[in-house]
Write a protein that holds these residues in place. Structure first.
Motif, PDB file in Angstrom:
ATOM      1  N   PRO A 182      20.732  33.798  24.205  1.00  0.00           N
ATOM      2  CA  PRO A 182      21.246  34.313  22.932  1.00  0.00           C
ATOM      3  C   PRO A 182      20.447  35.520  22.437  1.00  0.00           C
ATOM      4  N   GLN A 183      19.155  35.418  22.548  1.00  0.00           N
ATOM      5  CA  GLN A 183      18.303  36.520  22.082  1.00  0.00           C
ATOM      6  C   GLN A 183      18.508  37.763  22.943  1.00  0.00           C
ATOM      7  N   ARG A 184      18.664  37.539  24.264  1.00  0.00           N
ATOM      8  CA  ARG A 184      18.884  38.668  25.172  1.00  0.00           C
ATOM      9  C   ARG A 184      20.212  39.382  24.866  1.00  0.00           C
ATOM     10  N   LEU A 185      21.191  38.583  24.458  1.00  0.00           N
ATOM     11  CA  LEU A 185      22.526  39.164  24.255  1.00  0.00           C
ATOM     12  C   LEU A 185      22.681  39.828  22.888  1.00  0.00           C
ATOM     13  N   GLN A 186      21.659  39.713  22.055  1.00  0.00           N
ATOM     14  CA  GLN A 186      21.760  40.282  20.710  1.00  0.00           C
ATOM     15  C   GLN A 186      22.128  41.758  20.744  1.00  0.00           C
ATOM     16  N   ALA A 187      21.518  42.491  21.639  1.00  0.00           N
ATOM     17  CA  ALA A 187      21.746  43.942  21.682  1.00  0.00           C
ATOM     18  C   ALA A 187      22.763  44.339  22.736  1.00  0.00           C
ATOM     19  N   VAL A 188      23.568  43.392  23.157  1.00  0.00           N
ATOM     20  CA  VAL A 188      24.511  43.654  24.248  1.00  0.00           C
ATOM     21  C   VAL A 188      25.943  43.650  23.720  1.00  0.00           C
ATOM     22  N   ASP A 189      26.757  44.606  24.224  1.00  0.00           N
ATOM     23  CA  ASP A 189      28.157  44.645  23.811  1.00  0.00           C
ATOM     24  C   ASP A 189      29.061  43.894  24.782  1.00  0.00           C
ATOM     25  N   VAL A 190      28.883  44.144  26.055  1.00  0.00           N
ATOM     26  CA  VAL A 190      29.687  43.405  27.047  1.00  0.00           C
ATOM     27  C   VAL A 190      28.777  42.981  28.192  1.00  0.00           C
ATOM     28  N   VAL A 191      29.190  41.884  28.799  1.00  0.00           N
ATOM     29  CA  VAL A 191      28.487  41.413  29.993  1.00  0.00           C
ATOM     30  C   VAL A 191      29.346  41.807  31.191  1.00  0.00           C
TER      31      VAL A 191
END
Lengths: 508, 434
Positions: free
Chosen positions: B309-318
């Protein structure tokens, strides 16, 4: 010198005791004088190239009588002979010795032996020469390629070789005692003695005929009595559930790699015929090098199996045919199904169908159709034809091999064929034993199935193929079929098949 | 419910999706009563002479199989052996296998003997049944494979393996007769195993149990930059780094797309294999990334599932780039749970986990241009993606799926255990596509 013709006659016959009986009294009476004039009376012997036989007699006299003249003549005679040497002597069962050596210029060599019991024996080597490039190189004679020789010396059982001369040269060679070695290893040892890296394989039939075959026949003679076969088992494991009333025992010989059993047993374990008790399994481990590991694995994996599994370890490697024979002799059911370890069931129900076919022709040697892992026919009967590279030897031809098995007709009743592969055979146990089973002389394996098929037919019994029963055969997983030795083994077994089967004397 | 879970690895030691799927079920259905049996990562991981190591109460590690082709079991399976002694006292009512890889087929057969009343369930995590070469249905030459053929499989294994393949096939046939019910986490995988010969009445589709997600949704990607007017679009790859994941394709596709959308950035989350391990493709990728500006492509290192969750905070798409028919990659569930759409190849199990244009975008497998176009499309829709409604919708769907997955497993177990004659054909009653 009136003794010369008698001596010549005895030596020409290779009759050394006879020659000694003429020579010794004469030398006793006229020794010094006669020996001083040796060139005169020995001339016809030299002309007949019989010096190799006389030298040992003279040498023996020199030793027994302290006769310097006899030694001098022997030395002089040796100078008339070309160089020769014995590399080694192979002692084989039944007092059969094979002398392996070389000579500088080729002639059929004489080997003279004084046995431990004091008997003289002269053997004329009639086998073709062997290629010995090492000798040629050593002597610096490029044309001396065929310098190798192989001579069989049969001494009386229990006797030994005390002294040995090759072409008049006394030798004290290394003796390789192969009397107790496993029969397949003996075959390999003898084939390797033929310098198979250099000698053309076309010479093998003559080498077998003149030197090797009598040795091998003598060596496998003790293996023939069927009553002896169960006694060759050293260890026995009984695993899984007992099915004493099984209709058939599936006998599987094992040699070399045994992991194929994982696949085979897996294919049986999903077949209710096996867990229901229709069949027992008997693995015959014919390879001491795998016996321990395989035994441990079986104990760990099969102790609780629903199948009835017996594992027997043979005392030493006996070869495919003998491993099968031992298994058949050990089985207790009326019927035996011989299976190679790389034959797997494709789907349940095959065993019932095979047994039903056999029940309708109980005297038959009956085989299923074998397919490979791509669904191509591997075996649908067999016949013999002349080998393309050596028409004097038979080759086993498998009609239909490589064709799509799905397109092969599945006949409701088994069909007659000329011969059957030993990879999968169903038969009455007593019938097999009465016929003597697989011929032991074939050793490692190959052609024993052709020979047995033809013997079965000669006995007036049918050979049948059940084309609607199909099993997977991975073929030859335990046999090293590549390499020179394997080629020589195959050729040797082809020669045996021809020798033992009158039907193969004239090949199409 | 006393269930023995059997896995090819323990998640403490191996971080693959299959291990986690097994472990989550173990945790969910009661570590106080269930057991977890896994293969050690290597023979040397256990002390000499030790075949079975108890990691914790009812958690065991065993020596791994020596052959990935034969799938043998490397521990003594006699009743006087260490493993039987460890398991026998627990009287498991159900055995749920998550692989036969590493633990070996003989273990499965032994469990059948030791626990004759316990149904055997096998969740399939990849294609090891039809594919003896790495289990991916991906040939040695990188081409996708449409199914096993002895000659072709032998070629993939390096040659001279026809016998081994036949032995393997026979043993897997025995396995087919031994497993009471099969679970496929994706329809694509189910189709492959039906083609391979599994009885359709004994094969159900139930997705793997996703992780217990963090309660709160992480901040949206628009919070990643404080600079007004700069429309940064962050694309992330999360997972193992190996040749089959197509990270090189992702980088190439990203670089193409980045020419049209200069504010696009790529993050790579996952552990790299040690340098010099011999994979030329990975080494080339490593060199390629070194040559790129650090702000363009960032290697963010390995992570634990809880850190996602923390890693994906600054992510728009995987983004995924796998070259093989992935079965049911957990990262798709995880990304969706946090409201992140996923770009993935239109291939295997990936294709059925993504609703094109709704929960992500599918692109032509192995096609850099197609991937680049999908990235550009995603970036153009960036604003939309970042609205709470879209993220919430994707996330809600994922949460619902998670709850459904729990229930499906529970219902499946209950039904299975209610059938006393589990060898009976009545098992087919369980077969359904969840």
């Amino acid at each position: 010198m009136k003794q010369a013709p008698e001596l010549l006659e005895a030596l020409s016959r290779g009759d050394l005791p006879g020659a000694a009986a003429v020579l010794q009294p004469w030398l006793d009476r006229h020794g010094p004088e006669a020996l001083q004039q040796w060139q005169h009376w020995l001339a016809p012997l030299v002309e007949a190239r019989l010096q190799p036989l006389l030298v040992p007699l003279l040498q023996q006299r020199a030793v027994s009588h302290g006769d310097p003249h006899a030694e001098a003549v022997a030395n002089a005679l040796r100078l008339t002979l070309s160089q020769a040497a014995v590399d080694r002597v192979i002692a084989t069962p039944g007092g059969q010795y094979l002398i392996v050596g070389w000579q500088q210029s080729w002639s059929q060599p004489w080997v003279v032996v004084l046995t431990g019991s004091g008997q003289w024996l002269a053997c004329h080597g009639t086998a073709p020469p062997l290629r010995r490039p090492d000798v040629s190189q050593h002597l610096g004679l490029p044309t001396c390629g065929d310098a190798g020789l192989l001579v069989r010396v049969p001494v009386a059982a229990g006797d030994t070789i005390a002294r040995l001369w090759l072409q008049g040269q006394e030798a004290a060679p290394t003796v390789l005692d192969a009397c107790d070695c496993p029969y397949p290893l003996l075959v390999d040892t003898l084939l390797q003695a033929c310098q198979l890296e250099h000698t053309p394989i076309e010479r093998l039939p003559e080498l077998l005929h003149h030197a090797l075959a009598p040795v091998l026949l003598r060596a496998c003679e003790p293996l023939r009595p069927t009553a002896l076969w169960p006694s060759l088992i050293e260890r026995r494991l009984q695993l899984g559930q007992r099915h004493p009333d099984a209709a058939v025992t599936v006998v599987v010989p094992l040699y070399g790699r045994w992991d194929v059993v994982l696949g085979q047993i897996a294919s049986f374990q999903i077949d209710p015929a096996f867990s229901r008790g229709l069949a027992r399994l008997l693995y015959v481990v014919d390879d001491p090098s795998i016996a321990s590991a395989f035994g441990r694995w079986c104990s760990a994996q099969w102790a609780e199996s629903a199948l009835d599994i017996t594992v027997v370890m043979v005392d030493q490697n006996r070869g495919f045919g003998m491993a099968c024979n031992i298994g058949v002799a050990t089985a207790s059911s009326d019927l035996v199904l011989l299976l190679n370890s790389d034959v797997f069931a494709l789907q349940p129900g095959w065993l019932e169908r095979l047994l039903a076919h056999h029940a309708s022709t109980p005297d038959a040697l009956l085989a299923p159709l074998l397919v490979d892992d791509e669904g191509l026919i591997q075996h649908a009967g067999m016949r013999a034809e002349a080998r393309l590279d050596n028409p004097a030897l038979p080759a086993c031809i498998h009609p239909g091999k490589g064709q799509q098995a799905a397109l092969w007709p599945q006949l409701a009743a088994p069909s007659s064929v000329e011969a059957l592969s030993g990879a999968a055979l169903l038969f009455q146990r007593q019938r097999w034993l009465a016929l003597g089973g697989f011929e032991p002389v074939f050793g490692t394996g190959d052609f024993e199935d052709l020979e047995l098929s033809l013997r079965w037919r000669r006995a007036g019994l049918p050979l049948l193929l059940a084309s609607d029963v199909r099993l997977l055969h991975l073929e030859g997983q335990s046999l090293a079929r590549q390499g020179l030795l394997a080629q020589w083994r195959t050729a040797a077994n082809a020669w045996w098949a021809r020798k033992l089967c009158p039907e193969l004397q004239v090949l199409p | 419910m006393k269930i023995l879970y059997v896995s090819h690895g323990h998640p403490q030691l191996n971080c693959g999706g299959g291990e986690w799927a097994a472990w989550r079920l173990f945790e969910h259905f009661g570590p106080e009563s269930c057991g977890f049996l896994a293969a050690a990562p290597a023979s040397g991981a256990l002390p000499p002479g030790c075949e079975v190591k108890e990691l914790a109460p009812r958690q065991w590690l065993i020596k791994p199989s020596t052959s990935a082709v034969m799938h043998d079991t490397a521990v003594n399976l006699n009743r006087n052996g260490q493993l039987h002694a460890a398991l026998a006292q627990h009287n498991f009512a159900l055995i749920h296998l998550h692989h036969y890889l590493h633990v070996g087929l003989d273990l499965v057969f032994a469990l059948r003997r030791w626990f004759p009343q316990a149904p055997l369930v096998l969740t399939l995590h990849d294609y090891w049944g039809p594919c003896a070469y790495e289990g991916r249905l991906l040939r040695r030459d990188g081409q996708l494979c449409d199914g096993p053929r002895p000659a072709a499989c032998d070629q993939c294994l390096g040659g001279n393996q026809r016998t081994e393949l036949a032995i393997r096939q026979a043993r897997l046939q025995q396995l087919k007769g031994c497993i009471d019910h099969w679970i496929a986490p994706s329809y694509f995988l189910k189709r492959q195993y039906l083609k391979w010969g599994v009885d359709p009445r004994r094969l159900s589709v139930i997705d793997n149990l996703p992780p217990t997600f963090a309660a709160a949704a992480p901040p949206s990607a628009s919070a990643a930059t404080d600079e007004p007017g700069i429309d940064v679009f962050v694309v992330a790859y999360c997972g193992q780094i190996n040749r089959w994941k197509g990270i090189d394709l992702i980088v190439e596709g990203f670089l193409l797309a980045q020419q049209h959308h200069p504010e696009m950035q790529l993050q790579i989350h996952g552990g790299w294999p040690a340098a010099g391990t011999g994979d030329a493709l990975i080494e080339a990728l490593r060199q390629k990334l070194k040559s790129l500006p650090a702000q363009l492509v960032q290697c963010c290192g390995t992570y634990q599932p809880g850190e996602l969750p923390q890693r994906l905070q600054a992510v728009d798409v995987v983004v995924m780039g796998s070259r093989w028919y992935e079965n049911a990659p957990m990262i798709i569930n995880e990304a969706h749970r946090y409201g992140r759409p996923v770009l993935a190849p239109d291939l295997g199990g990936m294709a059925e986990k993504i609703k094109h244009d709704i929960t992500g975008w599918l692109f032509k497998p192995g096609d850099i241009n197609s991937l680049a176009k999908a990235l550009i499309k995603a970036a153009k829709n960036g604003k939309c993606l970042r609205t709470n409604n879209t993220a919430k919708s994707i996330s809600l769907n994922a949460i619902n799926k998670q709850a459904k997955c729990h229930k499906q497993h529970k219902a499946f177990y209950d039904k299975l255990l209610s059938l006393t004659q589990y060898h009976d054909i009545r098992f087919s009653q369980l077969a359904r596509d969840s």
